[in-house]
Design a protein around this motif. Structure first.
Motif, PDB file in Angstrom:
ATOM      1  N   ASN A 220       0.806  -1.221   0.000  1.00  0.00           N
ATOM      2  CA  ASN A 220       0.000   0.000   0.000  1.00  0.00           C
ATOM      3  C   ASN A 220       0.836   1.266   0.000  1.00  0.00           C
ATOM      4  OD1 ASN A 220      -2.707  -0.817  -0.152  1.00  0.00           O
ATOM      5  ND2 ASN A 220      -2.759  -1.360   2.010  1.00  0.00           N
TER       6      ASN A 220
ATOM      7  N   TYR B 284      -9.975   7.919  -3.300  1.00  0.00           N
ATOM      8  CA  TYR B 284      -9.568   6.577  -2.883  1.00  0.00           C
ATOM      9  C   TYR B 284      -9.650   6.435  -1.368  1.00  0.00           C
ATOM     10  CZ  TYR B 284      -5.956   3.261  -1.333  1.00  0.00           C
ATOM     11  OH  TYR B 284      -5.262   2.294  -0.673  1.00  0.00           O
TER      12      TYR B 284
ATOM     13  N   ILE C   1     -12.722   4.404   1.248  1.00  0.00           N
ATOM     14  CA  ILE C   1     -12.419   3.389   2.263  1.00  0.00           C
ATOM     15  C   ILE C   1     -13.404   3.513   3.418  1.00  0.00           C
ATOM     16  CG2 ILE C   1     -10.727   2.637   3.970  1.00  0.00           C
ATOM     17  CD1 ILE C   1      -8.529   3.377   2.031  1.00  0.00           C
ATOM     18  N   THR C   2     -13.744   4.756   3.772  1.00  0.00           N
ATOM     19  CA  THR C   2     -14.693   4.978   4.861  1.00  0.00           C
ATOM     20  C   THR C   2     -16.109   4.618   4.449  1.00  0.00           C
ATOM     21  OG1 THR C   2     -13.421   6.688   5.941  1.00  0.00           O
ATOM     22  CG2 THR C   2     -15.769   6.766   6.244  1.00  0.00           C
TER      23      THR C   2
ATOM     24  N   TYR D  38     -17.156   2.529   2.220  1.00  0.00           N
ATOM     25  CA  TYR D  38     -17.284   1.072   2.218  1.00  0.00           C
ATOM     26  C   TYR D  38     -17.133   0.514   3.629  1.00  0.00           C
ATOM     27  CZ  TYR D  38     -16.409   1.719  -2.792  1.00  0.00           C
ATOM     28  OH  TYR D  38     -16.468   2.130  -4.102  1.00  0.00           O
ATOM     29  N   GLY D  39     -16.310   1.187   4.442  1.00  0.00           N
ATOM     30  CA  GLY D  39     -16.015   0.669   5.777  1.00  0.00           C
ATOM     31  C   GLY D  39     -17.215   0.628   6.694  1.00  0.00           C
TER      32      GLY D  39
ATOM     33  N   SER E   3      -8.198  -7.232  -2.443  1.00  0.00           N
ATOM     34  CA  SER E   3      -7.024  -6.399  -2.726  1.00  0.00           C
ATOM     35  C   SER E   3      -6.181  -6.993  -3.847  1.00  0.00           C
ATOM     36  CB  SER E   3      -6.179  -6.238  -1.463  1.00  0.00           C
ATOM     37  OG  SER E   3      -6.897  -5.558  -0.445  1.00  0.00           O
TER      38      SER E   3
ATOM     39  N   PRO F  67     -10.102   0.071  -2.409  1.00  0.00           N
ATOM     40  CA  PRO F  67     -10.675   0.614  -1.166  1.00  0.00           C
ATOM     41  C   PRO F  67     -11.563  -0.379  -0.429  1.00  0.00           C
ATOM     42  CG  PRO F  67     -10.857   2.218  -2.939  1.00  0.00           C
ATOM     43  CD  PRO F  67     -10.398   0.935  -3.565  1.00  0.00           C
TER      44      PRO F  67
ATOM     45  N   ASN G  52      -9.259  -2.713   1.416  1.00  0.00           N
ATOM     46  CA  ASN G  52      -8.655  -2.035   2.568  1.00  0.00           C
ATOM     47  C   ASN G  52      -9.655  -1.826   3.703  1.00  0.00           C
ATOM     48  OD1 ASN G  52      -6.182  -1.876   1.323  1.00  0.00           O
ATOM     49  ND2 ASN G  52      -6.411   0.238   0.655  1.00  0.00           N
ATOM     50  N   SER G  53     -10.910  -1.542   3.345  1.00  0.00           N
ATOM     51  CA  SER G  53     -11.922  -1.308   4.375  1.00  0.00           C
ATOM     52  C   SER G  53     -12.208  -2.564   5.190  1.00  0.00           C
ATOM     53  CB  SER G  53     -13.216  -0.798   3.734  1.00  0.00           C
ATOM     54  OG  SER G  53     -13.860  -1.829   2.991  1.00  0.00           O
TER      55      SER G  53
ATOM     56  N   PHE H  79     -11.103   9.514   7.158  1.00  0.00           N
ATOM     57  CA  PHE H  79     -10.979   9.091   5.775  1.00  0.00           C
ATOM     58  C   PHE H  79     -11.828   9.959   4.844  1.00  0.00           C
ATOM     59  CE2 PHE H  79      -9.519   5.092   7.757  1.00  0.00           C
ATOM     60  CZ  PHE H  79      -8.339   4.935   7.051  1.00  0.00           C
TER      61      PHE H  79
END
Length: 522
Positions: free
Chosen positions: A60, A89, A93-94, A96-97, A120, A149, A152-153, A435
């Motif tokens: 990353n 990007y 992440i947030t 989707y998180g 990933s 993303p 990563n989430s 994020f």
């Protein structure tokens, strides 16, 4: 208890007490030597998590540091457009998180980690084959704004939860420090690798006389396969994970049964005893889990703390999105910016174990304030001396030192304050402001470069870094304003989780295959 921080007493920051009960239950800590020895009895899953974190960080960070350069040189993105994609990007992440946080709590650490690694891998494989064609650019955006993303989430909060599962409370801060150090070792390695690929494999020029960017393409072709290789190894490591939890050992009770002559050896023995048992994931419906989390005062405080620290965290984004382009335009294309940026994690690697070792029993919130205060002052060197490489080196070393003071404590709080079995949604919601702020931060980076350092002929670093410095100063000042509310302990009773318990008990009673009780905290 007054839940709003905007009550009258918060208008003026009160004196900071020498010892602060930062709404965490005091825990009994082992001696330093015993604490180190206790890691020897840790389950293999802890070491597998360390290895996955190292490899994923290596993949990353190498992408983050050269992403805006890659987009500009390979796809002719402007500074603002490249910065906006970089910011999008991080913001996604947030987004989707929030959903994956609920999924993590439902499916557990093993499935979440494995799913994140596989997703990933798919995203990095896409980046391996993209070209500058229209279809290639569409595939690139799919990879950067959807696939990677999403992976990563899933992975980031899962690894933080895994550390909690695979450690005991008395040595958890120490393990989080090691976890953070491992991440920064990966960052140190990625910096010189970036310079190796960019300078040695790209030749003297990044752009050929006919206007093509073939040398830059060769650079990123060498950069992407090793990211794919790291992820393949991560997939293999996931096979060694189990859904378990380390049980707490009452060291004090055991030592009281020993005589004085056996006290030392008993402490060492108990420190290395770590029993594990199966961990049963929560069956609470996602919306119920989210409702329970949103009710907690500790969650609201952590979320506000994250908002207050946003400007400090944005310095990280400028190290990726702003500094590489700035250094190339200010100091020339041959500047080894990857190795220079690696000074920051190198400073962290040296200082984090020392700070963790000697300040482990210090209260977390004052440590965060101390580190953030130092971090906010670090950019002053590049504001005053923007044309000297040594100024950037001093800035990065001191910023790394400050980060080692506050960052491990801040991230460990994300799971230590969360109810066991609900850490995923807690982390996803609590980290959302940080994020989401990356989106305007990426655009701001592009704007600053376009306005103050558009090319090698004009690059004025004082106003550029002065804006970054001014924004950073706001974080410790706002922490002081909100200090009384942030440091106040909960005086409210635990919220009624009867519906949640009913869901879990119903699931246990209906499943005869479960031989062990649910491992829950009250």
């Amino acid at each position: 208890m007054t839940n709003s921080p905007l009550h009258n007493d918060a208008a003026v920051p009160p004196p900071i007490p020498s010892t602060m009960q930062s709404f965490a239950t005091p825990v009994q800590h082992l001696s330093r030597l015993s604490e180190l020895k206790s890691l020897g009895g840790s389950p293999i899953e802890l070491w597998v998590t360390f290895a996955i974190k190292f490899l994923d960080s290596l993949a990353n960070f190498s992408m983050h540091t050269i992403l805006v350069l890659y987009l500009t040189q390979e796809f002719a993105y402007s500074d603002v457009k490249a910065g906006s994609v970089y910011g999008g990007y991080g913001a996604l992440i947030t987004i989707y998180g929030i959903g994956t946080g609920l999924i993590i709590d439902r499916i557990g650490v093993v499935k979440s980690m494995s799913s994140g690694v596989i997703i990933s891998l798919a995203g990095r494989l896409i980046m391996l084959i993209v070209t500058a064609s229209t279809l290639g650019q569409v595939m690139l955006l799919i990879s950067l704004l959807i696939v990677i993303p999403l992976g990563n989430s899933l992975m980031f909060p899962t690894m933080m939860i895994a550390i909690r599962r695979y450690t005991e409370e008395k040595n958890r801060n120490f393990v989080y420090g090691l976890f953070y150090t491992i991440m920064n070792i990966a960052l140190i390695i990625s910096g010189p690798l970036i310079d190796l690929f960019r300078l040695l494999l790209s030749g003297d020029d990044n752009i050929l006389p006919d206007g093509s960017v073939e040398p830059a393409k060769l650079t990123y072709f060498a950069w992407t396969p090793y990211r794919v290789a790291c992820t393949v190894v991560e997939c293999i490591l996931c096979l060694f994970l189990r859904e378990i939890k380390v049980e707490e050992v009452d060291a004090t009770a055991a030592l009281e049964r020993m005589n004085d002559d056996d006290a030392t050896s008993a402490a060492s023995t108990i420190a290395t005893q770590q029993r594990t048992s199966s961990f049963v994931v929560s069956k609470t419906p996602p919306l119920q889990s989210m409702k329970t989390t949103l009710k907690k005062g500790s969650f609201r405080r952590y979320m506000v703390l994250g908002i207050l620290l946003t400007n400090i965290k944005l310095i990280w984004r400028h190290l990726d999105a702003t500094l590489p382009k700035y250094m190339i335009r200010k100091f020339g294309a041959d500047i080894p910016f990857g190795s220079i940026i690696a000074l920051e994690p190198f400073s962290i690697m040296l200082s984090t174990p020392i700070i963790t070792f000697f300040a482990e029993n210090s209260e977390s919130l004052p440590m965060v304030l101390l580190g953030v205060s130092i971090a906010s002052l670090c950019p002053i060197f590049v504001v005053i001396f923007p044309s000297f490489i040594w100024a950037f080196c001093v800035f990065l070393v001191l910023f790394g030192l400050s980060e080692s003071i506050w960052s491990p404590r801040y991230y460990s709080l994300s799971v230590s304050w969360a109810k066991e079995g609900h850490e995923g949604i807690f982390a996803a919601l609590a980290f959302a402001p940080t994020f989401l702020a990356q989106l305007p931060a990426g655009a701001l980076s592009g704007f600053l470069l376009h306005t103050y350092c558009p090319n090698e002929n004009y690059c004025n670093g004082t106003p550029l870094w002065g804006i970054v410095f001014g924004m950073a100063l706001l974080s410790p000042l706002m922490m002081l304003v909100w200090w009384r509310w942030l440091s106040k302990e909960d005086d409210e009773n635990v919220h009624d989780d009867s519906n949640e318990v009913a869901y879990d008990n119903a699931n246990v009673n209906s499943d005869d295959s479960l031989d062990e009780p649910l491992l829950r905290t009250p």
